[in-house]
Design an enzyme around this catalytic site. Sequence first.
Site, mmCIF file in Angstrom:
data_model
loop_
_atom_site.group_PDB
_atom_site.id
_atom_site.type_symbol
_atom_site.label_atom_id
_atom_site.label_comp_id
_atom_site.label_asym_id
_atom_site.label_seq_id
_atom_site.Cartn_x
_atom_site.Cartn_y
_atom_site.Cartn_z
ATOM 1 N N CYS A 107 -41.726 -31.404 19.725
ATOM 2 C CA CYS A 107 -41.085 -30.488 20.676
ATOM 3 C C CYS A 107 -41.635 -29.069 20.594
ATOM 4 C CB CYS A 107 -39.575 -30.471 20.452
ATOM 5 S SG CYS A 107 -38.795 -32.091 20.633
ATOM 6 N N HIS A 254 -36.534 -24.370 24.034
ATOM 7 C CA HIS A 254 -36.710 -25.820 24.153
ATOM 8 C C HIS A 254 -35.372 -26.490 24.427
ATOM 9 C CE1 HIS A 254 -37.560 -29.948 23.361
ATOM 10 N NE2 HIS A 254 -36.882 -29.952 22.235
ATOM 11 N N ASN A 284 -34.158 -34.082 26.971
ATOM 12 C CA ASN A 284 -35.153 -33.519 26.059
ATOM 13 C C ASN A 284 -36.502 -34.159 26.361
ATOM 14 O OD1 ASN A 284 -36.811 -32.797 23.935
ATOM 15 N ND2 ASN A 284 -35.319 -33.235 22.331
#
Length: 336
Positions: A107, A254, A284
């Site tokens: 990520c 994020h 996500n």
Amino acid sequence: MLRGIGGFLPPTTVTNDDLSRGLDTSDEWIRTRTGIRERRVVSRDLSTGTLAVEAGARALRSAGITGADAVIVATTSPERLCPAVAPEVATRLGLGTVAAFDLTSACSGFLYGLATAEGLIATGTADTVLFIGSEAFTTLVNPRDRATAPIFGDGAGAVVLRRGAPDEPGALGPFDLGSDGALADLLAVPAGGSRQRAADGGLGHATVPADDWYLRMAGRPLYTQAVDRMSQSARSALKKADWAVADVDWFAGHQANLRIVRAVAEELEVPGERVAVNIDRVGNTLAASVPLLLNDLAARGDLRAGQRVLLSAFGAGLSWGSATLVWPGLRAEPVD
């Protein structure tokens, strides 16, 4: 220097109600814990490379160019273990025999990739870099695991970076990057690499439990690590750029979990109206998360030229990173 942006989401939408038909969960349970109500997932005919090509093409159009000197693809869900997907993406985009490679930092991949692309430009290796975060990560998530299955979505976000002056709109500020490999097992897919192999001695005898091919996540300690590391990293990036929190027009963190995004914003004392969010629609998307978020903001007209953006991310590794960005006047296409 940021000169173009693009995003792409696969057309298939999976809602929380869709998931609850196969899992012991509900729309309310997922929304209250993650902030997610739906996500996009790849079908059989779509993959990480396909998503990357679509997002990359849109970023090139946004920049008004047809070529680049290098292509970087950040992904944690590669097409194959070997080779990298970036050369194929470059070919499918008609970019020829340019430098092309993959980058894996989960990520945090978008922040690490931005720093890498800036390095290629700073050293004179490239004048223009197409950088893409692309993920088909739902293929690595156990569909029977209600702790992970609702969280992730697929998609790609891309940017074009070109040489420019540090005081121009589009300039990326100082980076803050970090990692802690001692905590790597908090978020990991155990099998598929050289440590836990698919077969014994090449004879085809399976040695890996089926669940080890899927993501394992220790939610509670990850939450704490994410909030602490993103907050510290963001503060460091602000200090290096000589920005105060009051200077930040948008915090683009994020999109791992809405509670994490809000907790980091509270730690930094960023007002809620300056916190960018799209996790409710996409989930996500790992390395694609931040560029998809920026593309959404720009396409809606909420992100305007000259505004100051604080970027921050945290992911497996453990890894994290932050940077500042003065937004240029870019044309962004809606992903839907």
